[in-house]
Design an enzyme around this catalytic site. Structure first.
Site, PDB file in Angstrom:
ATOM      1  N   SER A  64     -24.386 -15.384   3.474  1.00 34.23           N
ATOM      2  CA  SER A  64     -22.983 -14.728   3.698  1.00 34.23           C
ATOM      3  C   SER A  64     -21.978 -15.439   2.726  1.00 34.23           C
ATOM      4  O   SER A  64     -22.460 -16.444   2.145  1.00 34.23           O
ATOM      5  CB  SER A  64     -22.352 -15.316   5.045  1.00 34.23           C
ATOM      6  OG  SER A  64     -21.169 -15.322   5.349  1.00 34.23           O
ATOM      7  N   TYR A  77     -21.228 -21.399  12.013  1.00 36.41           N
ATOM      8  CA  TYR A  77     -21.852 -20.467  11.284  1.00 36.41           C
ATOM      9  C   TYR A  77     -21.709 -21.132   9.913  1.00 36.41           C
ATOM     10  O   TYR A  77     -22.967 -20.800   9.254  1.00 36.41           O
ATOM     11  CB  TYR A  77     -20.810 -19.088  11.398  1.00 36.41           C
ATOM     12  CG  TYR A  77     -21.534 -18.068  10.545  1.00 36.41           C
ATOM     13  CD1 TYR A  77     -22.587 -17.146  11.387  1.00 36.41           C
ATOM     14  CD2 TYR A  77     -20.835 -17.660   9.383  1.00 36.41           C
ATOM     15  CE1 TYR A  77     -23.000 -15.962  10.441  1.00 36.41           C
ATOM     16  CE2 TYR A  77     -21.533 -16.496   8.824  1.00 36.41           C
ATOM     17  CZ  TYR A  77     -22.531 -15.695   9.441  1.00 36.41           C
ATOM     18  OH  TYR A  77     -23.152 -14.683   8.477  1.00 36.41           O
TER      19      TYR A  77
END
Length: 216
Positions: A64, A77
């Site tokens: 990501s 995250y």
């Protein structure tokens, strides 16, 4: 796979659990790390013996933009994705003399079901917390909820096309990282800065050839 060995592994499983870190209990962190970090490493470990035996193969862990950048309310995250980035960069160097390649794919925010499943996980996590903690982070929770439902107009097929293009590249020409988003300027800048650091760290000594074999 057509009667031979496995050529490519794409590890794309992920959970987008957000919110302030104090609200992340053990169950939340377990879900994030098991899915976003350890799952990819388990899959790689499963396929690597065959790839090493053939001295060929490509591993594509999906990270990501938040594997390189830190956002408030996304600490859990980010932690898992930063861990993924570190683990698979190390693996890229270790596999370089064995003929297996790694490219870390770095998507930005795309409109997929990760937001829907993440929103459900966030609400369950909030419900497990003591009322005092929830009250203390009321502003953070409001921002988190808004971010989970914000419209995202980018096309998720960008990621599939980028993966297909990476697979089609000749062995040896694939980059260590591939950002994917309509705007990759920040991720590209961070990748370049940290790549320069890695060059300084690894350009001498026993790992210099391994670093040289890994592009970017």
């Amino acid at each position: 796979l057509a009667g031979g060995g496995l050529d490519v592994l794409v590890s794309n499983a992920g959970i987008g659990l957000s919110g302030p870190l104090e609200l992340h209990d053990e169950a939340a962190m377990e879900a994030e790390f098991q899915t976003n970090l350890l799952g990819g490493l388990r899959m790689a470990r499963a396929v690597l013996p065959g790839m090493r035996a053939r001295k060929a193969g490509l591993i594509l862990p999906v990270s990501s933009q938040l594997g390189r950048i830190v956002m408030p309310n996304m600490g859990g995250y980010c932690s898992g994705k930063w861990g993924l980035e570190a683990a698979f960069e190390a693996m890229a160097y270790e596999l370089a003399p064995l003929g297996v390649e790694v490219t870390i794919v770095q998507p930005g925010g795309y409109p997929t079901r990760i937001w829907e499943t993440g929103a459900k996980a966030v609400e369950a996590m909030i419900a497990r917390n003591e009322p005092e903690r929830v009250r203390a982070y009321a502003q953070h929770i409001a921002i988190t909820r808004a971010s989970m439902t914000a419209p995202r107009r980018s096309d998720p097929m960008d990621v599939a096309h980028a993966i297909a293009a990476l697979i089609a590249l000749p062995a040896g020409d694939r980059p260590l990282r591939r950002p994917v988003h309509p705007d990759t300027s920040v991720t590209t800048a961070v990748n370049k800065a940290l790549s320069d650091v890695q060059d300084r760290v690894l350009s001498r000594g026993p790992y210099a050839a391994w670093r040289a074999a890994v592009s970017g």
